[in-house]
Design an enzyme around this catalytic site. Structure first.
Site, short mmCIF file in Angstrom:
data_model
loop_
_atom_site.label_atom_id
_atom_site.label_comp_id
_atom_site.label_asym_id
_atom_site.label_seq_id
_atom_site.Cartn_x
_atom_site.Cartn_y
_atom_site.Cartn_z
N HIS A 157 26.49 48.49 -7.92
CA HIS A 157 25.52 49.58 -7.97
C HIS A 157 24.36 49.29 -7.03
CE1 HIS A 157 27.59 50.76 -11.69
NE2 HIS A 157 27.04 51.95 -11.51
N LYS A 161 19.16 49.32 -9.93
CA LYS A 161 19.73 49.34 -11.30
C LYS A 161 19.20 48.14 -12.09
CE LYS A 161 23.94 50.07 -13.94
NZ LYS A 161 23.29 51.09 -14.76
P1 NAD Z 1 15.35 56.31 -12.57
O1 NAD Z 1 14.59 55.04 -12.73
O2 NAD Z 1 15.45 56.91 -11.21
O3 NAD Z 1 14.78 57.41 -13.56
C1 NAD Z 1 14.41 57.12 -14.88
C2 NAD Z 1 13.48 58.21 -15.37
O4 NAD Z 1 13.13 57.92 -16.72
C3 NAD Z 1 12.18 58.29 -14.57
O5 NAD Z 1 11.84 59.64 -14.41
C4 NAD Z 1 11.19 57.56 -15.46
O6 NAD Z 1 9.85 58.00 -15.28
C5 NAD Z 1 11.71 57.90 -16.84
N1 NAD Z 1 11.33 56.86 -17.82
C6 NAD Z 1 11.53 55.54 -17.74
N2 NAD Z 1 11.01 54.91 -18.81
C7 NAD Z 1 10.46 55.87 -19.57
C8 NAD Z 1 9.78 55.85 -20.81
N3 NAD Z 1 9.54 54.71 -21.47
N4 NAD Z 1 9.37 57.04 -21.33
C9 NAD Z 1 9.63 58.19 -20.68
N5 NAD Z 1 10.27 58.27 -19.49
C10 NAD Z 1 10.68 57.11 -18.96
O7 NAD Z 1 16.82 55.98 -13.17
P2 NAD Z 1 18.18 56.79 -12.91
O8 NAD Z 1 18.92 56.17 -11.78
O9 NAD Z 1 17.91 58.25 -12.89
O10 NAD Z 1 18.98 56.38 -14.24
C11 NAD Z 1 18.45 56.68 -15.52
C12 NAD Z 1 19.43 56.16 -16.59
O11 NAD Z 1 20.66 56.86 -16.51
C13 NAD Z 1 19.78 54.68 -16.45
O12 NAD Z 1 19.93 54.13 -17.75
C14 NAD Z 1 21.13 54.70 -15.74
O13 NAD Z 1 21.90 53.54 -15.98
C15 NAD Z 1 21.74 55.92 -16.39
N6 NAD Z 1 22.81 56.56 -15.64
C16 NAD Z 1 23.85 57.04 -16.38
C17 NAD Z 1 24.85 57.75 -15.77
C18 NAD Z 1 25.92 58.37 -16.63
O14 NAD Z 1 26.85 59.02 -16.09
N7 NAD Z 1 25.85 58.24 -17.95
C19 NAD Z 1 24.83 57.96 -14.39
C20 NAD Z 1 23.75 57.47 -13.65
C21 NAD Z 1 22.73 56.78 -14.30
#
Ligand code: NAD
Length: 269
Positions: A157, A161
């Protein structure tokens, strides 16, 4: 035409949040009802469509309780601590939830299962259709190759991440473990360093790579004597996860309670 489903997006300024907003704006069956991020986020108060050159009429807010009023479903891709707060808010507001966040502890997963007795939830570490298919193929391959083959899960990744191995790698490991009639807890090897000794038969090894802007690569290797089978999925855009998550949101419309995964959403079960 049926009324559009009212969707709230948590973590709307994140990488997945942006992909979700774009997909919601492009789908006439969905309406953006709320967009939430943490209070310290500099984009709070701005219109959620601003980045996409449009006026969505929805301000980015830090209050999940406000955003959930009158909503149908929350789609959450944030961090476990935020997701757990949002889960409680959904239970209170009786709003359905799609959880894409990864990295939950066993206790947090147990709480998600319990909350799904009150509201309907789709919870999947990887929302892509291709990965959902891969999970099925891995279980099948592990069942056929249970004797004499060593199973390893390799993932890569992007450099941002924060959890490892990825939720998807763990899910693939669970599928492989099920195929060989074990639980992942009893056979997983998450790290190797130094003089590890020979590989123990029946274990499932994990290897993690991080770098650049890789959206998500997963390979399950089944290595025997004289041959190996490799099952690979490569995601090239976050749209695949966003589209899967929104498909999950639509799936939940007529479900009052229950915990579902993407296998349910795609009708594989
Ligand atoms: P990112 O860091 O770009 O975005 C995270 C978002 O969550 C940001 O907007 C941040 O401000 C917010 N956030 C973080 N901590 C917070 C808190 N304590 N309170 C409120 N908001 C908060 O991350 P991303 O790449 O968008 O990934 C987010 C999550 O989704 C990760 O856990 C990632 O592993 C997961 N993910 C899952 C899939 C899937 O298919 N299930 C795919 C991609 C990513």
């Amino acid at each position: 035409m049926a009324k559009p489903i009212k969707v709230v997006i948590a973590g709307c300024t994140g990488r997945m949040g942006h992909a979700l907003l774009e997909c919601v704006f492009a789908d006439a069956d969905l309406a953006l009802h709320g967009a939430v991020d943490r209070a310290s986020n500099p984009q709070i108060g701005r219109d959620a469509g601003e980045l996409f050159g449009k006026n969505a009429g929805v301000k980015i807010s830090a209050s999940m309780d406000d955003a959930l009023k009158g909503a149908d479903v929350l789609v959450d891709f944030t961090r476990p601590e935020a997701s757990m707060q949002y889960l409680a808010a959904c239970e209170k507001a009786n709003v359905k939830m799609v959880i894409g966040t990864t990295g939950f502890s066993a206790e947090e997963k147990a709480l998600i299962t319990k909350t799904a007795e009150k509201i309907s939830v789709v919870f999947a570490p990887n929302m892509s259709v291709g990965v959902t298919l891969l999970i099925n193929l891995v279980e099948q391959a592990a069942k056929v190759l249970a004797q004499g083959y060593d199973i390893e899960v390799v993932e890569m990744h992007h450099r941002h991440k924060v959890d490892a191995p990825s939720g998807t790698a763990l899910r693939l490991g669970e599928a492989a473990a099920k195929g060989i009639g074990k639980s992942l807890d009893e056979c997983a090897v998450y790290a190797r360093e130094g003089v590890t000794g020979e590989r123990e038969a029946g274990t499932i090894g994990f290897a993690t790579m991080r770098g650049g802007d890789v959206v998500g690569d997963h390979t399950v290797v089944l290595a025997g004597v004289g041959e190996r089978v490799e099952l690979t999925h490569k995601a090239s855009s976050r749209a695949t996860f966003a589209l899967g998550a929104l498909r999950a949101a639509k799936f939940l419309v007529d479900k009052k309670t229950g915990l579902f995964d993407m296998q349910d959403v795609l009708g594989f079960k």
